[in-house]
Design a protein around this motif. Structure first.
Motif, mmCIF file in Angstrom:
data_model
loop_
_atom_site.group_PDB
_atom_site.id
_atom_site.type_symbol
_atom_site.label_atom_id
_atom_site.label_comp_id
_atom_site.label_asym_id
_atom_site.label_seq_id
_atom_site.Cartn_x
_atom_site.Cartn_y
_atom_site.Cartn_z
ATOM 1 N N ILE A 1 10.010 -9.804 0.974
ATOM 2 C CA ILE A 1 10.966 -9.432 -0.079
ATOM 3 C C ILE A 1 10.301 -8.786 -1.300
ATOM 4 O O ILE A 1 10.686 -7.669 -1.674
ATOM 5 C CB ILE A 1 11.835 -10.655 -0.459
ATOM 6 C CG1 ILE A 1 12.803 -10.953 0.696
ATOM 7 C CG2 ILE A 1 12.617 -10.397 -1.743
ATOM 8 C CD1 ILE A 1 13.590 -12.227 0.547
ATOM 9 N N PRO A 2 9.283 -9.411 -1.946
ATOM 10 C CA PRO A 2 8.706 -8.752 -3.131
ATOM 11 C C PRO A 2 8.138 -7.358 -2.850
ATOM 12 O O PRO A 2 8.436 -6.417 -3.598
ATOM 13 C CB PRO A 2 7.624 -9.734 -3.594
ATOM 14 C CG PRO A 2 8.062 -11.057 -3.051
ATOM 15 C CD PRO A 2 8.708 -10.757 -1.738
ATOM 16 N N PRO A 3 7.335 -7.169 -1.770
ATOM 17 C CA PRO A 3 6.805 -5.818 -1.551
ATOM 18 C C PRO A 3 7.876 -4.812 -1.142
ATOM 19 O O PRO A 3 7.784 -3.635 -1.501
ATOM 20 C CB PRO A 3 5.761 -6.010 -0.444
ATOM 21 C CG PRO A 3 6.151 -7.259 0.257
ATOM 22 C CD PRO A 3 6.778 -8.126 -0.787
ATOM 23 N N LEU B 1 11.250 -0.058 -2.441
ATOM 24 C CA LEU B 1 12.543 0.583 -2.708
ATOM 25 C C LEU B 1 12.609 1.079 -4.154
ATOM 26 O O LEU B 1 13.181 2.141 -4.423
ATOM 27 C CB LEU B 1 13.683 -0.396 -2.431
ATOM 28 C CG LEU B 1 13.928 -0.758 -0.954
ATOM 29 C CD1 LEU B 1 15.094 -1.729 -0.826
ATOM 30 C CD2 LEU B 1 14.194 0.485 -0.111
ATOM 31 N N GLN B 2 12.015 0.334 -5.084
ATOM 32 C CA GLN B 2 11.967 0.807 -6.473
ATOM 33 C C GLN B 2 11.175 2.111 -6.569
ATOM 34 O O GLN B 2 11.555 3.007 -7.341
ATOM 35 C CB GLN B 2 11.314 -0.260 -7.371
ATOM 36 C CG GLN B 2 12.207 -1.446 -7.685
ATOM 37 C CD GLN B 2 11.521 -2.425 -8.626
ATOM 38 O OE1 GLN B 2 10.600 -3.141 -8.224
ATOM 39 N NE2 GLN B 2 11.963 -2.459 -9.863
ATOM 40 N N LEU C 1 13.947 0.546 6.230
ATOM 41 C CA LEU C 1 13.609 -0.479 5.232
ATOM 42 C C LEU C 1 14.813 -1.334 4.851
ATOM 43 O O LEU C 1 14.665 -2.390 4.241
ATOM 44 C CB LEU C 1 13.034 0.175 3.967
ATOM 45 C CG LEU C 1 11.753 0.997 4.157
ATOM 46 C CD1 LEU C 1 11.329 1.626 2.837
ATOM 47 C CD2 LEU C 1 10.634 0.130 4.714
ATOM 48 N N LEU C 2 16.010 -0.858 5.196
ATOM 49 C CA LEU C 2 17.236 -1.587 4.845
ATOM 50 C C LEU C 2 17.708 -2.505 5.972
ATOM 51 O O LEU C 2 18.724 -3.177 5.832
ATOM 52 C CB LEU C 2 18.350 -0.583 4.490
ATOM 53 C CG LEU C 2 18.012 0.415 3.373
ATOM 54 C CD1 LEU C 2 19.162 1.387 3.154
ATOM 55 C CD2 LEU C 2 17.683 -0.305 2.071
ATOM 56 N N VAL D 1 0.847 -1.205 0.000
ATOM 57 C CA VAL D 1 0.000 0.000 0.000
ATOM 58 C C VAL D 1 0.879 1.251 0.000
ATOM 59 O O VAL D 1 0.585 2.235 -0.706
ATOM 60 C CB VAL D 1 -0.958 0.004 1.210
ATOM 61 C CG1 VAL D 1 -1.811 1.274 1.204
ATOM 62 C CG2 VAL D 1 -1.856 -1.228 1.190
ATOM 63 N N MET D 2 1.973 1.233 0.755
ATOM 64 C CA MET D 2 2.890 2.383 0.758
ATOM 65 C C MET D 2 3.506 2.596 -0.625
ATOM 66 O O MET D 2 3.688 3.740 -1.059
ATOM 67 C CB MET D 2 3.990 2.166 1.803
ATOM 68 C CG MET D 2 3.505 2.287 3.228
ATOM 69 S SD MET D 2 4.843 2.155 4.418
ATOM 70 C CE MET D 2 5.729 3.659 4.082
ATOM 71 N N SER D 3 3.818 1.512 -1.326
ATOM 72 C CA SER D 3 4.341 1.625 -2.695
ATOM 73 C C SER D 3 3.317 2.304 -3.586
ATOM 74 O O SER D 3 3.647 3.213 -4.366
ATOM 75 C CB SER D 3 4.660 0.242 -3.274
ATOM 76 O OG SER D 3 5.618 -0.429 -2.503
#
Length: 989
Positions: free
Chosen positions: A701-703, A708-709, A689-690, A666-668
């Motif tokens: 991992i995927p979200p 990050l993208q 996030l790191l 949702v943040m993405s």
């Protein structure tokens, strides 16, 4: 950890604390056990404790802890550390069978499960003596030990019922049969003899019948894949004894409990299953035994009562008849009209009746009732079995069966009409009969897709269903209301649209019914109707047709969540999601109110997430709210962040693992809606996030990569300027991901975004190390998936920084490395690249290498030029090479051994496929033609122009001799005429 008294005492104390109801005591103890479980001897300490402790509670606790430890850690996952040492593995396998067989039953069951978990991974290759060790225990004569062996064997072999056929499976089953089939058969015969010897000893009979039930289950597992030669040769022994047990009636084994099935019922149920298996799959071999089983099972059905304890037995017995009547071989057994009438009257109709036990479940255990009735998990219910028998009979006798049932249906509806209050169950049975009679083929997506033409579904809807839906008192006869709603739902593809539209406002009203089943069915029916497609693939019911009911629909759906028993009702939340999706812009005026209710609900369920489907649809609904509103007005994204971030913060602070993947998605979505900048609230979160702990959970991992993208896309320069110290952390994430076969593609997603969006100067110092890491992985563990991702990255790097930069960085790592990569990886593997954007990136990158890299013209790399061009033409023109080496396999995230929250993709949080090149290059084929032409013009002494009739220099390099041929092939593929190329050539000159 040493095997000593001190460590045993410490372990005992912490196991005791894990049973404490106080979370302040329990959680630290659980954390401690989690922290030490990687130490050598930890599992052996647990086994020692469950063997020697004087406290039975601690022994059971140690057994459960051991089983869960094995479940999490026994599987060796590639790219992950081995959490159990080889010495511990060997010691466990050497001792666990003996320990299991000598333990009390409560502990024996836990250890049996642990053995089956180990067996799934290690048997037979790494544990070849397991079966031999178990079979020798049959000779002990101690049925406590024998039942332990049988229980373990059942856990081990039951996977044969659902495994796909393979050579490995056949080899394993053959090994099992060679070792196990004869001893099992001997044990079967001996146990039956013991039953006769101890016919008056109820204690002995209970143990022996438990053995017989387990033996029957093993028979089913070992015969499921194919009919083994051994069992075919010994069919007389097995079937004669099965038939004898089926007709046995021992008063000592009968129970007074009306709910719980007794040992006799469980055994007979399994024998019915075994007979059905043979009737379905091995009908030719089973034919001599079939008539006596049909007779025995028929007698069983007509003599068995309506009590709940017989449900499994009756269900399996009816399923046997259903499997027999569908086979052409046995058609003659059912042809007589009297036989059909008798089956309908004595088996089908009685088992479709709505019993008091069903009524009790409807009212007091609605969740289980819905699960069985709505979700198709009622495979073991009488009604489902009777319905399957109706369908089986209709395969060959549709006319006679329909005629017989029509009489019953009319009679039942007549009884209901005389006294609706007293005879409502008659109408319920009539509706169920019509449903089972009319249903010939069904899918979850479309409901009934093929109906019995002899049943007029529309007339039945108008005359008998609509009246219940229109009833002014929605709480009267809730079972009939639920039946009516279900009728609309399952026959939605058969009923005309006008009747569905007539039903919609009635279904909306039923969302307010007090009965949990009734308002759940109403929500589910609406959700299914909203997914239906019309002739032009748009939704069958349009937003315009829903406009008069929109407000009432939304109000009633959200009110239904406050009804008793439905606070986390997944069907209602799914209906909310589907309503948002259908109504689109129509819901925008309601969003300010609805988003508050959704976030409040999210806050409540985050305290103790227990309904994964409900939670998923809740997040989907949030995503739809954001998408629909921000599509009309992107500036409203701030109001969503204001509403959601406090709840998200609490979820992150409390580490609600189930919700973190959703929060990141949702943040993405929110961040991607922003214009090209990153708000300060997001930047404050970036370092967190790191953190490595987040990346340890595979579901994150995927979200997280996508998030990050989004950071890089919206603010790569901002990160470089204000958080340059975090770039090593970002690259550390990339390094971790590409080391894993399961997640290396996610590492490339991140790396591609870094190359695309970060300022070149911010990562120049890291570029060489990035390539070294990639080459190390290629050398150590090359897979097709990794090579495809590597090719896309290399070509994106070439597009971004130029072909010369690519050649220089390769050759700086090792002389002539550039040529080796082109020759060994790019040329032979580029055909495997899939995806339109990926192919486009590779095509443009290779074009640049061919036409913009001087080293390709003047050095030893020249010999690669033509093969590279041919590979590029192949990428354009040839089908994708999707072959994968036989020995290559990938570990899916869901296959990891330890329990971790799985990643669930939110459909409405998805992002469009991103093209990093965009409109800069529209047609890669045209770019290649133009670039090659420019190259031939720029090198007139080296390359002849194919379009002007020029010839190569007298001594051209061998690689250029086929240049003309390749270029002509490309021109043909582009459908460019020689004249058009010539005209373009002349204009450029």
């Amino acid at each position: 950890m040493e095997l000593n008294d001190g460590n045993l005492q410490t372990l005992t104390e912490f196991l005791q604390k894990t049973l404490d109801p106080d979370p302040n005591v329990r959680r630290p103890a659980e954390k401690f056990l989690e922290s030490v479980e990687g130490h050598q001897n930890y599992p052996l300490l647990l086994l020692t404790l469950l063997e020697k402790s004087q406290d039975n509670v601690i022994r059971v606790c140690a057994a459960v802890t051991f089983k869960n430890f094995i479940k999490r850690n026994w599987r060796i996952v590639e790219d992950e550390p081995n959490k159990i040492s080889d010495q511990d593995r060997t010691a466990i396998k050497a001792n666990i069978v003996n320990l299991m067989l000598s333990s009390p039953e409560q502990i024996q069951k836990q250890l049996s499960d642990a053995i089956s978990i180990i067996g799934r991974e290690d048997f037979p290759l790494k544990w070849p003596d397991l079966l031999t060790e178990m079979v020798t225990r049959f000779r002990s004569g101690d049925f406590h030990i024998i039942n332990g062996v049988l229980r373990t064997a059942h856990s081990l072999f039951k996977r044969y019922r659902h495994e796909f056929k393979s050579n490995e499976l056949w080899t394993e089953i053959k090994l099992v049969l060679d070792t196990f089939a004869l001893p099992l058969t001997e044990l079967f015969k001996a146990t039956i003899e013991f039953c006769q010897t101890h016919a008056t000893d109820v204690g002995a009979l209970k143990v022996l019948f438990s053995s017989l039930t387990l033996i029957s289950k093993l028979f089913y597992s070992l015969n499921f894949q194919d009919l083994p030669e051994f069992f075919e040769d010994n069919m007389e022994t097995w079937m004669t004894n099965f038939h004898g047990l089926l007709t046995l009636d021992n008063k000592l084994l009968q129970t007074d409990d009306e709910e719980e099935a007794g040992l006799l019922e469980l055994l007979k149920s399994q024998i019915c299953d075994n007979a059905a298996l043979y009737a379905q799959k091995y009908d030719e071999e089973f034919q001599p035994y079939l008539p006596r089983f049909v007779t025995a099972i028929w007698n069983l059905l007509v003599s068995t009562g309506q009590e709940v304890k017989y449900d499994l037995l009756v269900s399996n017995a009816i399923q046997f008849l259903a499997s027999v009547c569908e086979r052409p071989h046995y058609k003659h057994l059912f042809e007589d009209q009297n036989t059909l009438t008798s089956i309908c009257e004595k088996v089908i109709v009685p088992n479709m009746e709505f019993r008091s036990a069903d009524e009790e479940a409807f009212e007091d255990n609605s969740e289980e009732y819905i699960r069985r009735d709505l979700e198709g998990s009622d495979i073991d219910t009488r009604r489902r079995a009777a319905c399957d028998l109706v369908r089986g009979l209709c395969k060959f006798f549709e006319g006679p069966v329909t005629a017989i049932f029509s009489g019953y249906v009319n009679s039942m509806l007549g009884e209901y009409a005389k006294n609706p209050g007293g005879n409502w169950k008659h109408k319920d049975a009539a509706i169920y009969l019509v449903t089972s009679l009319a249903s010939k083929a069904q899918t979850q997506k479309h409901g009934i897709t093929q109906a019995n033409e002899l049943v007029n579904l529309t007339d039945f809807f108008v005359n008998h269903i609509l009246s219940d839906l229109k009833s002014s008192n929605i709480n009267e006869f809730p079972v009939l209301k639920a039946d009516a709603i279900k009728y609309v739902m399952i026959f939605r593809s058969q009923l005309p649209k006008e009747q569905l539209l007539q039903a919609v406002p009635l279904l909306i009203a039923h969302l307010q019914a007090e009965s949990t089943v009734e308002h759940t069915y109403a929500a589910h029916a609406l959700e299914r109707l909203f997914t239906m497609r019309g002739p032009n693939n748009s939704t069958l019911i349009t937003p315009a047709e829903m406009a008069p009911f929109t407000e009432q629909l939304l109000n009633n759906l959200f009110k239904a969540l406050s009804l008793p028993g439905s606070a986390e009702n997944e069907y209602i939340m799914k209906a909310i999601m589907r309503s948002f999706s259908l109504l689109q812009d129509t819901i925008v005026p309601y969003i300010p109110t609805l988003i508050g209710q959704l976030t409040h609900k999210l806050l409540l369920v985050s305290k103790n997430p227990s309904k994964p489907h409900f939670n998923h649809y809740l997040f989907e609904s949030l995503c739809l709210s954001i998408r629909i509103t921000c599509k009309a007005n992107p500036t409203t994204v701030g109001s969503f962040e204001e509403a959601l971030f406090p709840v998200f913060t609490e979820i992150l602070q409390n580490d609600v693992q189930e919700f973190l993947p959703y929060v990141f998605q949702v943040m993405s979505l929110l961040l991607e809606i922003h214009s090209n900048s990153i708000p300060s609230s997001y930047m404050a979160l970036f370092p967190h996030l790191l953190q490595p702990v987040l990346w340890e959970r595979s579901g994150n991992i995927p979200p997280l990569v996508r998030l990050l993208q989004a950071y890089l896309q919206k603010g790569g320069a901002c990160i470089a300027n204000t958080s340059a110290d975090k770039i090593p952390g970002l690259l550390g994430v990339f390094q971790k991901l590409i080391a894993s076969k399961a997640n290396d593609h996610q590492g490339f997603y991140l790396l591609n975004s870094i190359i695309e969006h970060m300022p070149p100067e911010s990562i120049i110092q890291y570029r060489k190390q990035i390539f070294i890491l990639l080459f190390q992985r290629l050398q150590g563990s090359k897979t097709t998936k990794f090579v495809k991702s590597f090719l896309v990255f290399v070509n994106l790097y070439c597009v971004k920084y130029g072909a010369i930069a690519l050649q220089e960085i390769f050759d700086s790592i090792q002389p002539k490395m550039f040529g080796m990569v082109l020759e060994k990886i790019v040329v032979p593997e580029v055909q495997k690249v899939s995806g339109a954007v990926e192919k486009k990136i590779c095509a443009i990158g290779i074009t640049k290498v061919l036409t913009e890299c001087p080293a390709m013209m003047d050095t030893e790399y020249t010999k690669i030029w033509t093969p590279l061009l041919q590979a590029l033409i192949g990428l354009f023109e040839l089908p994708e090479d999707d072959s994968i080496p036989d020995d290559e396999h990938f570990i899916d995230i869901e296959d990891t051994a330890s329990y971790q929250t799985a990643f669930s993709q939110l459909a409405f949080a998805g992002k469009k496929e991103h093209d990093p090149i965009g409109d800069a290059v529209g047609n890669p084929k045209l770019l290649l033609a133009q670039s090659l032409h420019k190259l031939s013009t720029a090198c007139p002494g080296r390359v002849g122009s194919p379009t002007t009739g020029g010839t190569p220099s007298p001594t051209p390099p061998p690689s250029f001799c086929s240049f003309l041929k390749c270029f002509h092939q490309l021109s043909l593929s582009l459908s460019l005429s020689a004249g058009s190329v010539h005209a373009q050539h002349q204009s450029e000159r």
